[in-house]
Enzyme design. Structure first.
Site, PDB file in Angstrom:
ATOM      1  N   MET B   1     -10.073  68.959 -90.557  1.00 57.66           N
ATOM      2  CA  MET B   1     -10.437  68.144 -91.715  1.00 57.66           C
ATOM      3  C   MET B   1     -10.424  68.963 -92.993  1.00 57.66           C
ATOM      4  O   MET B   1     -10.226  70.157 -92.981  1.00 57.66           O
ATOM      5  CB  MET B   1     -11.813  67.523 -91.506  1.00 57.66           C
ATOM      6  CG  MET B   1     -11.731  66.237 -90.705  1.00 57.66           C
ATOM      7  SD  MET B   1     -13.113  65.189 -91.094  1.00 57.66           S
ATOM      8  CE  MET B   1     -13.022  64.081 -89.679  1.00 57.66           C
ATOM      9  N   CYS B   2     -10.657  68.292 -94.093  1.00 55.96           N
ATOM     10  CA  CYS B   2     -10.498  68.921 -95.390  1.00 55.96           C
ATOM     11  C   CYS B   2     -11.665  68.468 -96.272  1.00 55.96           C
ATOM     12  O   CYS B   2     -12.582  67.818 -95.806  1.00 55.96           O
ATOM     13  CB  CYS B   2      -9.173  68.471 -96.022  1.00 55.96           C
ATOM     14  SG  CYS B   2      -7.758  68.531 -94.883  1.00 55.96           S
ATOM     15  N   ARG B   3     -11.612  68.844 -97.516  1.00 51.96           N
ATOM     16  CA  ARG B   3     -12.607  68.418 -98.503  1.00 51.96           C
ATOM     17  C   ARG B   3     -11.864  68.062 -99.773  1.00 51.96           C
ATOM     18  O   ARG B   3     -10.891  68.710-100.127  1.00 51.96           O
ATOM     19  CB  ARG B   3     -13.612  69.539 -98.809  1.00 51.96           C
ATOM     20  CG  ARG B   3     -14.349  70.111 -97.616  1.00 51.96           C
ATOM     21  CD  ARG B   3     -15.593  69.322 -97.240  1.00 51.96           C
ATOM     22  NE  ARG B   3     -15.266  68.201 -96.388  1.00 51.96           N
ATOM     23  CZ  ARG B   3     -16.184  67.348 -95.870  1.00 51.96           C
ATOM     24  NH1 ARG B   3     -17.454  67.508 -96.148  1.00 51.96           N
ATOM     25  NH2 ARG B   3     -15.816  66.346 -95.128  1.00 51.96           N
TER      26      ARG B   3
END
Lengths: 291, 291, 291, 291
Positions: B1-3
């Site tokens: 996942m990322c931000r």
């Protein structure tokens, strides 16, 4: 366009191919002789086989130019292999410079590289992608015409009755070229394709010199065979002209001023067998380009 | 996942978003608070709009970590914009780290980014690709599920009767999410998709917080609105809680300890209008996944 | 700070050190166990010796994180060596992330790496640089305290009466450490230095665990010796506890849950001889730090 | 050697300098006209001033070639500045290709770039380094002769009685050049130095065309001044030949076929004042080299 070199023979140190020759593949990255535009600065790559340690080829690629890559220079001095593919890239317009778009490409025990371009790639890309098996489709990690042809090759090769037979790789490469030609015709593409394609499995190799346009316009390709390829004090040559059981080089340009570099005729394939015998065969039984 | 983080409001300097906040997007690149795996070191990107000079957003992306990118730090101090998208990436397994795979993605005047993953992407990818128009297909330069959804969004948006109407981007994003959900169902995929998607055109934006799985598992998303977002001596806050005609932030995590960050409920979209009004709407009229 | 691993023993494939162990050096690049800050994402490097092909070590370094470097992963699977140094970097504040600043450093047949920092480097750097011979000065290509100590080591080593004698490298490393301590004292620096230094020449190695501050604060260092180090199905261990003529590992952290990792006491050096015998010696005859 | 371009004038978009001209600095990166070796592919850099937002220049540098850098192309379209320095690099032999070695260099409000090389740099480097103040020494982050001269310039500038006076930068640059020439003489260096140096502070600039060897061998340098520099449909030109209060370009090569590019005589400096007046002055009152 790009430049490439393929070696099959007794183990040589990588730098015999990559840095030592007068017209090494690194030299070609900034000063190609046989191209109008002498620069191939959009990345490079080397694949090599170490069968004792791995059934699949090793791969080193970078988006920075080959000529100033310290890692490549260091690695090339301590790496020994009997099957090496090296490539310097000049990106086709519109194709991004990413590591996944650098040649060679590898899958399983196969490695692949390309000098040229599919004419009107934009108009045939989707049809060619849709033709792929799921497995071949998943083998694609970048966005080049070259890697797509590698996936097509993998499919054609797998579908052969005797994929391990001598000549099987040539059949699969030929089918790949024909499929590109037909897809271009179906899409009404008139721009010629330039398909100098090299595929190897560590022991055997096939390299095409093909264009769907005027044969005289095919990108250059040379073959050089002999007993052993050596570089001593900057001078690189085959130490003996004996043919068979020796070393074979297939390159976009001669690497050295050594005699013995033979120009491959247009629309022919160089087929290197298990025993490193070299033969030529036509790229396609049916005249390509609708001719 | 990322931000990710998205800003719409009076022009702010990029570093107000990227470096100055306590929990800036750069801080999240090595120390994310709301993820089990705190590291987002597989590249980053920023898109921003300078409507006086270009109708299309500017884009700066890199495969090196955000926290040590001198170019980003320098650029962020002299760049003023009223619409900014920033993203730090933790690559999904199997997706290569190339610049073309870094978010945001841009096409025409649209920019797009994603936090999450399409469940079973490998099994739905080809169907989704084949659904694309030629134009949307050609807009794809990398290999991520994220960029593919952007291409799907572009198609859905173009097909709307009134693509310029208020709410049109929300309709297109909703259709994109529904298409992903349906394709996964058709392929028998049971792994949930996590689709926190952000799209902007420089004046308006839509950001979804969606999962096809258990709503409580949706990736976090926060919205913060007010008059003006300022950073002074490391302290970042909205200077006034007045709503309307002000600034809007939509972020994976609060950027600061400032009050006013509101958690977006699962399966809702934050819609930011021309006048920077903020409203929520359900991601899909039909209950997805469990329908 | 950083993390490193050094191997001397029967030839092993690089990935036995770099990727296969549970707590491999790559694992430590994003999840170090024995550091407060678990991230070492500011580049990495590997040096290895192939004495049949080159008297000098090969070197592969990169500013991108180790965990997503496809070249490293590929290379590690086909590279065999009996002397390997691997390093993941967390850049000290103010020291730029460039390839020339990544460890290991090499010169002639020596390779060198460092975990820690010279306290108050800014105030002692010029004096240390001025102490160098022209040859050692020219060996510096970057700007780190680490590479500067390597240059100092080269000078101290060259000045020895018997630079090829057993123990010569230990004497030179000890002189290097003492010179740093004295220069810091002369400059009135109170911040402690952390000098876990590793130097190897392909057959022998010395690794220090030193701090000029409180000994309990010295960065961690472990040694592991036995007959042969193997990794099978993810499980890495020494196959026999027999000491001598075997394999030696000296690492910032244990690479595996294998028993036999011994903590090196503070301010000691691990000295690995030609015959791979392992001994400890004090880093400095005179108590450092003015104590 | 390298190529550079400096602009001072009414705000222009970066791409007016970097990409739009026929012989833009990017074009010069792969096809320089006035150099024997046409390639400048070892990185590039741009510095620009945005005085409303920052007293110090912004800096964007990369080790990849300018011609395929998507970030540069995007950035150049949305960045407006009245003082821009752009540089493409061909690394001198032995100087590594790192971002810290790419030009321009910046410190405080000054930016600096260099086309050429210090003759026998290896033999004068240490003496020049030792001459620096601690502050100037700490301003160095790489290993080039160019950045070292920038540090020398900073020292000479600081020591001036009136560092803010008109002409102060020219005095400091002249002192820098003289110091190089004297150090080379003292070290018995006979290889000539080529010192086309550009320094700017956002409002003023000085650019030298200097060689300590045969004047005819000085690297090329051109100046172009007028009212406003514009690019329309690929055609770039000064819209009016009016001198004063206008725009000034100082470049290694003319960027366009526009008339008005004047060759700077060897061993002269172009001095651009606060009011953008342009004057020439000799690089050194004492004849260098042959003195």
């Amino acid at each position: 366009m790009c430049r490439f070199a393929l070696y099959l023979g007794p183990p040589i140190v990588l730098d015999t191919l990559v840095t030592k020759p007068v017209n090494s593949i690194i030299h070609q990255s900034f000063h190609s002789h046989e191209r109008k535009e002498p620069l191939n600065g959009d990345g490079f790559g080397v694949a090599w086989y170490v069968p004792e340690l791995s059934p699949t080829p090793a791969l080193f690629r970078s988006i920075t130019p080959a000529w100033n890559n310290d890692n490549l220079l260091s690695l090339a001095g301590v790496t020994l292999s009997e099957c090496i593919l090296a490539h310097v890239r000049a990106a086709s317009p519109g194709l991004p410079v990413t590591q996944t778009n650098c040649h060679p490409f590898t899958h399983g025990r196969y490695s692949f590289m390309h000098n040229g371009a599919i004419g009107g790639f934009d108009r045939v890309r989707r049809a060619l992608l849709q033709s792929l098996s799921d497995e071949a489709f998943r083998a694609i990690h970048g966005t080049t015409d070259s890697e797509l042809m590698f996936a097509m090759f993998l499919d054609h090769h797998k579908r052969l009755e005797a994929p391990e037979a001598a000549g099987a790789m040539a059949l699969a490469l030929e089918a790949t070229i024909q499929q590109v030609v037909k897809a271009a015709e179906a899409a009404g593409v008139v721009e010629p394709s330039y398909l100098n394609l090299a595929v190897a499995d560590g022991r055997r190799a096939v390299v095409s010199r093909f264009t769907s346009g005027a044969p005289a316009e095919a990108a250059s390709l040379y073959v050089h065979e002999g007993k052993q390829y050596v570089c001593e004090e900057g001078l690189c040559r085959m130490v003996s002209p004996d043919v068979g059981r020796g070393a074979v080089l297939v390159c976009s340009e001669p690497l050295s001023q050594d005699e013995g570099w033979e120009r491959v005729p247009p629309n022919q394939m160089v087929v290197v067998g298990d025993d490193r015998s070299v033969s030529l065969r036509a790229c396609a039984p049916v005249p390509p380009g609708g001719a």
